[in-house]
Design an enzyme around this catalytic site. Structure first.
Site, PDB file in Angstrom:
ATOM      1  N   GLU A   1      -6.091 -22.702  -9.807  1.00 42.73           N
ATOM      2  CA  GLU A   1      -5.705 -21.427  -9.187  1.00 42.73           C
ATOM      3  C   GLU A   1      -5.185 -20.441 -10.223  1.00 42.73           C
ATOM      4  O   GLU A   1      -5.344 -19.223 -10.048  1.00 42.73           O
ATOM      5  CB  GLU A   1      -4.642 -21.683  -8.113  1.00 42.73           C
ATOM      6  CG  GLU A   1      -5.072 -22.645  -7.017  1.00 42.73           C
ATOM      7  CD  GLU A   1      -6.351 -22.211  -6.314  1.00 42.73           C
ATOM      8  OE1 GLU A   1      -6.602 -20.988  -6.228  1.00 42.73           O
ATOM      9  OE2 GLU A   1      -7.096 -23.092  -5.844  1.00 42.73           O
TER      10      GLU A   1
ATOM     11  N   CYS B   1      23.656  22.171   5.784  1.00 40.72           N
ATOM     12  CA  CYS B   1      25.045  22.512   5.471  1.00 40.72           C
ATOM     13  C   CYS B   1      25.825  22.977   6.688  1.00 40.72           C
ATOM     14  O   CYS B   1      26.982  23.340   6.557  1.00 40.72           O
ATOM     15  CB  CYS B   1      25.091  23.577   4.381  1.00 40.72           C
ATOM     16  SG  CYS B   1      24.189  25.086   4.803  1.00 40.72           S
TER      17      CYS B   1
END
Length: 636
Positions: free
Chosen positions: A142, A618
């Site tokens: 693998e 704000c």
């Protein structure tokens, strides 16, 4: 004899040193002392040549001795070792894990594209039954796939082409392994395939499967299989399950029967959850019984009357009084209704509205903007004014003191003005009518009688001119009647347009309608702009100065010569006021009855109220037209 023994000991030590030195890695060809003299024990000093044995080859990574040296290897440690030894450290970002459910193949390498995750999964059920050699070879197999994925060299069609075989042969020669393309332990795979199905069609006589389908999971063949369409065309048979693990169906049935059994038929051996556990801890329900109301699913939820817990009667709350040193606030008594209202008010706390609510927010260039309520501020202002009026009128001390102070100041100012010339007394009716009309159109009819007396003169209180400050000056002593140019300009058209003033005079019903409107315009011009040199009327600069008659104290001796030069204006005021002196009360009633139309005209002529919004970043209130520019600067 002693010298010979020392010499022999030195030779033996030198020989031992020479034997240890080549084992460290020095070749025999580069070392000239590879041949040493060997001392004959009989006493002869003959030189006997000999060769140093080479070091043994290290153990292979698949040697059989590793089965006893490391029977349970660490897969991650082996991966790091093989990465540095065979793959030049290029697999540092690859993941290695055990897979507890994979039984069809020994290992899988998955890759999610360029820059994605590369993962290696090893079958725990299969490799735990195989020797360590198979684990090493499967891991290297693998890792070769992972190297081809990472280096973008995966050009092999089936994954095991020339590139794969090149790295496979290289590692086999270097380490002595036997990495192959496919694994050979099929028996272990068949051990986990315990769910069998067989077809009753023609495919049961065909190789290589003879109609069998063997799986490790209880998933019968269906249309989800990629070969199902081909099987339906070539065979058309149906699959029947012929084998499954022992006690597989019984365990499922027993669980289902146990779920179907009611709670009353549970075996007595099962202990209730309130029993003491083996750890020594005890359920809190054994100490503090449950005193609430329970509901049984599927049964009657009513509780017997004998088991209902009667709560103790609540004592009525004592009335609370406001402190005696707060005369402005009315004394409130909190009875049961008020307490219920307060308790319900705390539960009905307004929730924060979501920006997705289209009734509360609008979308302005992708940003949520709250929709402001135009009638909210006006309603609150009226309610506060009504509250203060009710409080002042209810308190006798404050109301009497406020009215008395206003009356005393008004009487003093009236006495001062009565001692002056007729110039101040005669035009008072006309100006009072105009000022009363202007104040009515702004804020409605007056409530106190002192305001009508103050409005007779051009510079009264700020209340007559600016009705918005009524909350600030209400109940306090009136200011001294000192006329200033600002107050005069406000009363004669600073905040009112000339057309509204003329319309107010036109509604009085005077026979000289056109003359009155022209006169109001001229008076507005005289009181607003600076006086010309040829004009006999004093300029706004002189109005409110100590030399004017309107502000001269009662002890003044004589007016200045500049005031005697205004005969024309004096005659005009004397003539116009004399004509309208008899019908003052009637005109006031007509003005009050016809006052609402100018208010509507004024509201129609005024521009619409500007919508203000809150910045979501704000939290500043600003006009809606400037929200985009503000958001651009606020989000930088």
């Amino acid at each position: 004899m002693m010298e010979d023994e020392d010499f022999l000991l030195a030779l033996r030590l030198q020989e031992q040193f020479d034997q240890e030195t080549p084992a460290a890695g020095w070749p025999d060809e580069d070392c000239p002392s590879s041949k040493r003299r060997r001392v004959d024990p009989s006493g002869g000093l003959d030189v006997i040549p000999f060769t140093q044995p080479r070091a043994e080859r290290p153990l292979s990574i698949v040697d059989e001795s590793w089965e006893t040296l490391d029977p349970n290897p660490d897969v991650r440690a082996m991966f790091l070792q093989f990465n540095d030894k065979f793959f030049w450290g290029k697999l540092s970002g690859v993941e290695v894990k055990w897979s507890p459910r994979m039984t069809l193949c020994a290992g899988v390498c998955s890759y999610e594209g360029r820059g994605g995750l590369c993962s290696i999964r090893l079958s725990e059920p299969l490799l735990k039954l195989r020797p360590r050699k198979d684990l090493v070879q499967t891991l290297l197999h693998e890792m070769i796939h992972a190297l081809l994925f990472v280096t973008q060299n995966n050009r092999d069609r089936d994954g095991h082409g020339p590139e794969f075989c090149k790295h496979m042969n290289r590692i086999n020669q270097a380490s002595g392994t036997n990495i192959t393309i496919y694994h050979s332990f099929h028996d272990e795979v068949d051990v986990y395939r315990q769910h069998w199905w067989r077809c009753n069609g023609p495919c049961q006589n065909r190789r290589p499967f003879f109609g069998y389908v063997k799986r490790a999971m209880n998933r019968p063949p269906s249309a989800r299989d990629p070969w199902w369409a081909d099987h339906q065309r070539s065979c058309g048979g149906t699959y029947t399950k012929i084998k499954e693990p022992e006690n597989y169906g019984k365990t499922g049935k027993s669980d289902k029967q146990r779920d179907k059994m009611p709670a009353t038929e549970m075996p007595k051996k099962s202990k209730p959850p309130s029993s003491t556990s083996s750890s020594g801890s005890q359920d809190i329900r054994n100490i503090i019984p449950f005193s609430g109301r329970g509901f049984v699913l599927g049964g009657n939820a009513q509780i017997p009357t004998n088991k209902q817990i009667q709560s103790p009667p609540k004592a009525p709350p004592e009335p609370l009084h406001s402190p005696p040193d707060s005369p402005l606030l009315p004394r409130l008594q909190l009875n049961e209704d008020n307490l219920k209202r307060l308790s319900s008010g705390t539960s009905n706390i307004p929730r924060k509205r979501s920006v997705g609510n289209t009734n509360a927010f609008i979308n302005v260039n992708g940003s949520p903007v709250r929709i402001s309520n135009g009638n909210g501020s006006g309603g609150k202002q009226r309610s506060v004014r009504d509250l203060f009026q009710a409080i002042v009128l209810k308190s006798p001390d404050r109301g009497a003191s406020a009215v008395g102070s206003s009356k005393s100041s008004t009487d003093a100012s009236t006495a001062d003005y009565r001692s002056n010339s007729a110039l101040d007394a005669k035009p008072s009716g006309k100006t009072s009518l105009i000022t009363d009309h202007l104040s009515y159109t702004i804020s409605g009819p007056k409530t106190l009688s002192a305001e009508s007396n103050i409005s007779k003169y051009f510079g009264g209180s700020a209340k007559t001119d600016v009705q918005d400050s009524k909350l600030k000056t209400f109940g306090s002593p009136q200011k001294s009647a000192i006329g200033t140019p600002g107050y005069v300009s406000k009363a004669f058209g600073s905040n009112q347009r000339p057309d509204s003033t003329s319309s107010g005079i036109r509604n009085t019903g005077s026979p000289q309608r056109s003359h009155a409107s022209a006169t109001s315009g001229s008076s507005f011009k005289h009181f607003r702009g600076p006086a010309k040199p040829e004009s006999n009327f004093p300029s706004p600069r002189n109005i409110g100065s100590p030399r004017t008659s309107g502000t001269t104290p009662s002890g003044a001796k004589k007016r200045s010569w500049e005031e005697h030069n205004s005969e024309r204006v004096f005659d005009y005021f004397q003539r116009t006021v004399g004509e309208s002196a008899t019908s003052t009360d009637k005109k006031r009633e007509e003005v009050r009855s016809e006052a609402p139309p100018p208010v509507r005209d004024q509201q129609a002529n005024n521009p619409p109220a500007q919508i203000t919004v809150h910045c979501p970043v704000c939290h500043i209130r600003l006009p809606e037209s400037t929200i985009n520019d503000h958001l651009d600067s606020c989000l930088l």
